[in-house]
Design a protein around this motif. Structure first.
Motif, mmCIF file in Angstrom:
data_model
loop_
_atom_site.group_PDB
_atom_site.id
_atom_site.type_symbol
_atom_site.label_atom_id
_atom_site.label_comp_id
_atom_site.label_asym_id
_atom_site.label_seq_id
_atom_site.Cartn_x
_atom_site.Cartn_y
_atom_site.Cartn_z
ATOM 1 N N LEU A 44 0.859 -1.182 0.000
ATOM 2 C CA LEU A 44 0.000 0.000 0.000
ATOM 3 C C LEU A 44 0.894 1.230 0.000
ATOM 4 O O LEU A 44 1.659 1.468 0.938
ATOM 5 C CB LEU A 44 -0.905 0.008 1.234
ATOM 6 N N THR A 52 -7.180 -6.738 2.515
ATOM 7 C CA THR A 52 -7.583 -5.371 2.221
ATOM 8 C C THR A 52 -8.504 -4.810 3.310
ATOM 9 O O THR A 52 -8.430 -3.636 3.655
ATOM 10 C CB THR A 52 -8.294 -5.301 0.859
ATOM 11 N N GLN A 53 -9.363 -5.647 3.865
ATOM 12 C CA GLN A 53 -10.236 -5.212 4.948
ATOM 13 C C GLN A 53 -9.421 -4.900 6.197
ATOM 14 O O GLN A 53 -9.716 -3.933 6.919
ATOM 15 C CB GLN A 53 -11.284 -6.287 5.263
ATOM 16 N N LYS A 109 -7.916 -1.528 5.687
ATOM 17 C CA LYS A 109 -8.951 -0.492 5.842
ATOM 18 C C LYS A 109 -9.222 -0.241 7.327
ATOM 19 O O LYS A 109 -9.287 0.913 7.762
ATOM 20 C CB LYS A 109 -10.224 -0.947 5.135
ATOM 21 N N ASN A 110 -9.350 -1.314 8.094
ATOM 22 C CA ASN A 110 -9.616 -1.164 9.526
ATOM 23 C C ASN A 110 -8.467 -0.438 10.224
ATOM 24 O O ASN A 110 -8.683 0.399 11.100
ATOM 25 C CB ASN A 110 -9.840 -2.528 10.168
ATOM 26 N N MET A 140 -6.261 1.726 8.864
ATOM 27 C CA MET A 140 -6.160 3.124 8.471
ATOM 28 C C MET A 140 -7.231 3.980 9.141
ATOM 29 O O MET A 140 -6.996 5.156 9.446
ATOM 30 C CB MET A 140 -6.266 3.249 6.955
ATOM 31 N N GLU A 141 -8.402 3.399 9.414
ATOM 32 C CA GLU A 141 -9.519 4.176 9.933
ATOM 33 C C GLU A 141 -9.764 3.986 11.422
ATOM 34 O O GLU A 141 -10.644 4.636 11.984
ATOM 35 C CB GLU A 141 -10.794 3.810 9.149
ATOM 36 N N LEU A 151 -10.073 -2.212 -2.090
ATOM 37 C CA LEU A 151 -9.783 -1.457 -0.878
ATOM 38 C C LEU A 151 -10.498 -0.098 -0.943
ATOM 39 O O LEU A 151 -10.303 0.669 -1.882
ATOM 40 C CB LEU A 151 -8.269 -1.256 -0.735
ATOM 41 N N TRP A 152 -11.340 0.143 0.082
ATOM 42 C CA TRP A 152 -12.063 1.409 0.189
ATOM 43 C C TRP A 152 -11.464 2.218 1.334
ATOM 44 O O TRP A 152 -11.300 1.722 2.446
ATOM 45 C CB TRP A 152 -13.540 1.161 0.477
ATOM 46 N N LEU A 153 -11.115 3.498 1.055
ATOM 47 C CA LEU A 153 -10.639 4.400 2.092
ATOM 48 C C LEU A 153 -11.335 5.745 1.934
ATOM 49 O O LEU A 153 -11.330 6.322 0.838
ATOM 50 C CB LEU A 153 -9.118 4.593 1.986
ATOM 51 N N ARG A 154 -11.941 6.216 2.996
ATOM 52 C CA ARG A 154 -12.634 7.489 3.000
ATOM 53 C C ARG A 154 -13.681 7.560 1.893
ATOM 54 O O ARG A 154 -13.831 8.579 1.219
ATOM 55 C CB ARG A 154 -11.639 8.645 2.871
ATOM 56 N N ILE A 199 -9.556 2.622 -3.703
ATOM 57 C CA ILE A 199 -8.128 2.811 -3.936
ATOM 58 C C ILE A 199 -7.729 1.988 -5.151
ATOM 59 O O ILE A 199 -7.974 0.782 -5.205
ATOM 60 C CB ILE A 199 -7.308 2.397 -2.709
#
Length: 418
Positions: free
Chosen positions: A127, A236-237, A240-241, A243-244, A285-288, A292
């Motif tokens: 990443l 990827t999950q 995500k967890n 980063m957030e 991968l989903w961020l904000r 991505i």
């Protein structure tokens, strides 16, 4: 003027050293800092080839700092760097800003991790993160807190506080000069301490990334996470967890007045070459609230890294760069108006070769013939492309450069080989 002042200090250092020594000692013994050193001019220059100059990002501000405090800052920077290295105050994978840790080391580390995972028949997920507006957005109070957290001596912490607080600058556009503007945050890019201070400032990000029990690399504003797993599903999950979550990547962004360039954030799946690429919806991968992008190659620190580590894009770029430089040199070799062969060869060795062989030790493997094989293997294609004297303009340019180099070598005033 700035260059002249620096040249003057260098040439007169023998006569100035005693006076500078008393002046610099007074800064620490009297615990004071001359306010005149905190005032400077910022020249605002246009960046070349921008479509519009009505946006701030089309301009490049250059801070013209006083040279005397910069000499003191160089001394402080060397001392802090020595303390950081001696006491291991930074993670091993934090590159730049420290002696002996270069951009090449960062890429070698990444490549080594990927190949080590392949040897264990595992998959590596990388990443890539990019911090936007790093140095100008640095919060002074947070930087001071991080310096104390890293156990930097109090005298140096106070010096950094004097250096960054109370600054004023005038903006200079062509013939216009503004009034003084107070600067509340940020690290001056012309400051010899800037690189080291920002490395100490964003170390928390690298440590937060490593709390994922995965590896991470930091190089100033460029950071990446390396996750090695047997299967990509679910990874990827987990990213995500992380980063957030609290004390995660985005929490660091808020605490340090920084922001990730989501448009430059990318994920790359480095799978063994024999394995088929994965196509699974859970790998997105989903961020904000944004997807991505998954990339097959990514330009990291000026090097195109592809998921299979075949280096084709990097090789093609080196060949194109070699062609451009050699053709430009051809135009400098006019019989009557061109430069002398000796100078041509010096320019070729000191400029063109360095550009063509950028990070050569990462992507180039010298061709060799394996036992029982008739042809050479490894980086044969790129070597032939650069050296083939029958491949159109590129080949003729290379042939001309070789003949010029040979002519210069025969000249009694020629420079020695680099």
């Amino acid at each position: 003027m700035k260059f002249q002042m620096w040249y003057f200090i260098q040439k007169c250092l023998e006569h100035l050293s005693e006076y500078l020594l008393h002046l610099f000692r007074g800064v620490f013994t009297l615990r004071t800092y001359y306010t005149g050193w905190q005032e400077f001019t910022t020249a605002v220059l246009r960046k070349p080839d921008k479509p519009s100059y009505e946006v701030p990002k089309a301009y490049r501000p250059i801070a013209l700092l006083c040279m005397i405090p910069k000499v003191l800052t160089v001394i402080v920077a060397e001392s802090i760097s020595h303390l950081v290295e001696k006491n291991t105050l930074l993670p091993d994978t934090h590159f730049r800003g420290q002696p002996g840790r270069t951009m090449t080391d960062a890429i070698h580390y990444l490549v080594g991790k990927v190949k080590s995972a392949w040897g264990k028949k595992k998959v590596t997920l990388v990443l890539f993160l990019d911090v936007e507006g790093a140095l100008p957005n640095t919060v002074t109070d947070r930087l001071i807190h991080n310096l104390r957290k890293r156990q930097i001596p109090t005298a140096y912490v106070k010096f950094v506080e004097w250096l960054l607080k109370g600054r004023k600058t005038k903006l200079k556009f062509d013939d216009f000069i503004s009034e003084f503007i107070n600067i509340m945050n940020g690290i001056g890019q012309g400051n010899p301490l800037s690189m080291l201070l920002y490395v100490l400032y964003n170390t928390d990000l690298l440590e937060a990334l490593r709390h994922l029990d995965k590896d991470a690399i930091g190089y100033m504003v460029d950071a990446l996470v390396i996750a090695t797993v047997k299967m990509l599903k679910g990874m990827t999950q987990a990213l995500k967890n992380f980063m957030e979550r609290r004390n995660g990547g985005f929490n660091w962004v808020q605490d340090h007045n920084s922001n990730f360039k989501i448009s430059k954030v990318a994920v790359m799946h480095c799978q063994p070459r024999a394995r088929k690429p994965s196509d699974h919806p859970n790998l997105v991968l989903w961020l904000r609230g944004r997807v991505i992008k998954e990339v097959e190659s990514y330009k990291y620190l000026g090097v195109h890294i592809d998921s299979q580590l075949r280096w084709r894009i990097q090789e093609n770029g080196a060949i194109a760069k070699a062609t451009a430089y050699i053709l430009m040199f051809c135009r400098l070799t006019h019989t009557k108006l061109g430069i002398r062969p000796r100078l041509m060869r010096l320019l070729y060795v000191s400029v063109a070769i360095l550009k063509m062989t950028y990070v050569l030790d990462v992507w180039y493997v010298p061709p060799h013939k394996k036992e029982g094989m008739q042809n050479n293997s490894r980086s044969v294609r790129v070597l032939k492309s650069m050296g083939n004297s029958h491949a159109g303009n590129h080949g003729r340019a290379m042939d001309l450069a070789e003949r010029l180099a040979g002519h210069a070598c025969q000249s009694p005033t020629s420079e020695p080989d680099a």
